[in-house]
Motif scaffolding. Sequence first.
Motif, short mmCIF file in Angstrom:
data_model
loop_
_atom_site.label_atom_id
_atom_site.label_comp_id
_atom_site.label_asym_id
_atom_site.label_seq_id
_atom_site.Cartn_x
_atom_site.Cartn_y
_atom_site.Cartn_z
N GLN A 177 0.82 -1.20 0.00
CA GLN A 177 0.00 0.00 0.00
C GLN A 177 0.86 1.26 0.00
OE1 GLN A 177 -2.75 -0.25 3.28
NE2 GLN A 177 -3.33 -2.36 2.81
N ARG A 178 0.31 2.33 -0.60
CA ARG A 178 0.97 3.62 -0.60
C ARG A 178 -0.08 4.69 -0.25
NH1 ARG A 178 4.19 0.34 -0.68
NH2 ARG A 178 6.08 0.12 -1.94
N PRO A 179 0.20 5.55 0.71
CA PRO A 179 1.46 5.60 1.45
C PRO A 179 1.65 4.36 2.31
CG PRO A 179 -0.15 7.06 2.44
CD PRO A 179 -0.76 6.59 1.16
N ARG A 191 13.84 4.15 13.52
CA ARG A 191 12.87 4.96 12.76
C ARG A 191 13.51 6.04 11.88
NH1 ARG A 191 7.66 8.01 15.52
NH2 ARG A 191 7.22 9.47 13.84
N PRO A 192 14.44 6.87 12.38
CA PRO A 192 15.00 7.91 11.50
C PRO A 192 15.68 7.34 10.26
CG PRO A 192 15.54 8.34 13.80
CD PRO A 192 14.97 6.96 13.75
N ARG A 193 16.39 6.21 10.43
CA ARG A 193 17.08 5.62 9.28
C ARG A 193 16.08 5.04 8.28
NH1 ARG A 193 22.35 4.34 10.64
NH2 ARG A 193 22.65 3.99 8.39
N VAL A 194 15.03 4.42 8.79
CA VAL A 194 14.01 3.83 7.92
C VAL A 194 13.31 4.91 7.11
CG1 VAL A 194 11.80 2.61 7.88
CG2 VAL A 194 13.64 1.82 9.38
N VAL A 195 12.90 5.99 7.78
CA VAL A 195 12.23 7.10 7.11
C VAL A 195 13.15 7.73 6.07
CG1 VAL A 195 11.36 9.45 7.46
CG2 VAL A 195 10.63 7.59 8.98
N GLU A 196 14.43 7.87 6.41
CA GLU A 196 15.41 8.44 5.48
C GLU A 196 15.50 7.59 4.20
OE1 GLU A 196 20.26 9.10 5.27
OE2 GLU A 196 19.27 8.82 7.21
N PRO A 204 6.10 7.24 -0.43
CA PRO A 204 5.34 7.96 0.60
C PRO A 204 5.02 7.04 1.77
CG PRO A 204 3.91 7.39 -1.25
CD PRO A 204 5.32 7.02 -1.66
N TRP A 205 5.00 7.61 2.97
CA TRP A 205 4.78 6.81 4.16
C TRP A 205 3.94 7.58 5.17
CZ3 TRP A 205 6.68 9.35 8.41
CH2 TRP A 205 7.67 10.31 8.16
#
Length: 294
Positions: A177-179, A191-196, A204-205
């Motif tokens: 699915q997107r986002p 979390r910061p690394r995954v989002v990056e 999109p997330w």
Amino acid sequence: MRNLDITTLRSFVAVAESGGVTRAAGFLHLTQSAVSMQLKRLEELLGLDLFDRSGRSIALTASGEQLLVYARRMVALNDEVMTRLTDQAYEGEITLGVPHDIVYPAIPQVLKQFHAAFPRVKVQLDSSFTLRLKSEFAKGACDIILTTETGLDAGGEELAVRPLCWVGAPSGSAWRQRPLKLAFGRQCTFRPRVVEHLDEAGIPWDVVVETESDRTIEATVSADLAVHTMIEGTEPPHLDRIDHGGTLPELPAHRINLYGAARAGGEVQDALVSMLRRAFKAPESVQLRTVSNL
């Protein structure tokens, strides 16, 4: 008179309880071939098929289920005898800090082994986030801690380097699915690394669950309402590693570090450190399943 071997029975119990030879071998610190050979000898000794190997996973036959009851009692009795007769009367308490996400599968086995060796020493397990554990360790509130982080601070020891992986519900579709719907802990260092990496891939997330509770995250992901990331090899059995075929970004590796080995803790604490080293430096021992991308 034929005699059953306790070591073989211990391997049989480990395979039955863990659901596979690979995971059991990791718990027992043996090779897969050694465990398989022990199971083969046990079946030959009894003249019975103890495992149904017709499916993708190993299951016990009726004879295997019956033996498991006896095997557990025999192994437990053996351990009780050894503990009572060889107890060196060590006493005390050790506080061990471990991040939520790497408690399983290694820590329960370490605690079990340690209790068998030092039954009068209490291990107080503090399961929390890496940042909090490092703060508690600095204050002296924890004797030994494990961490999951990208670097290594002074006084630390790297036990393993493992990549992050995407996890989702068995046969789930949330990862398509997107986002992309994410579930994370508020203080999760991943979390910061995954989002990056998602931003770099142009995906999109949306963080749909942000909580202090790992149980909440696991329930949400198990319901196929979001996806999560974990260190490879630490996935609980009710979540699967996502085989996304490249549609999600590859994630960076994280270190599993140990702090406290250099502190003067005596023989008991040194023994616990050694058990932690073996548990996490051993080759990955968990049989992993994947969510098909077909």
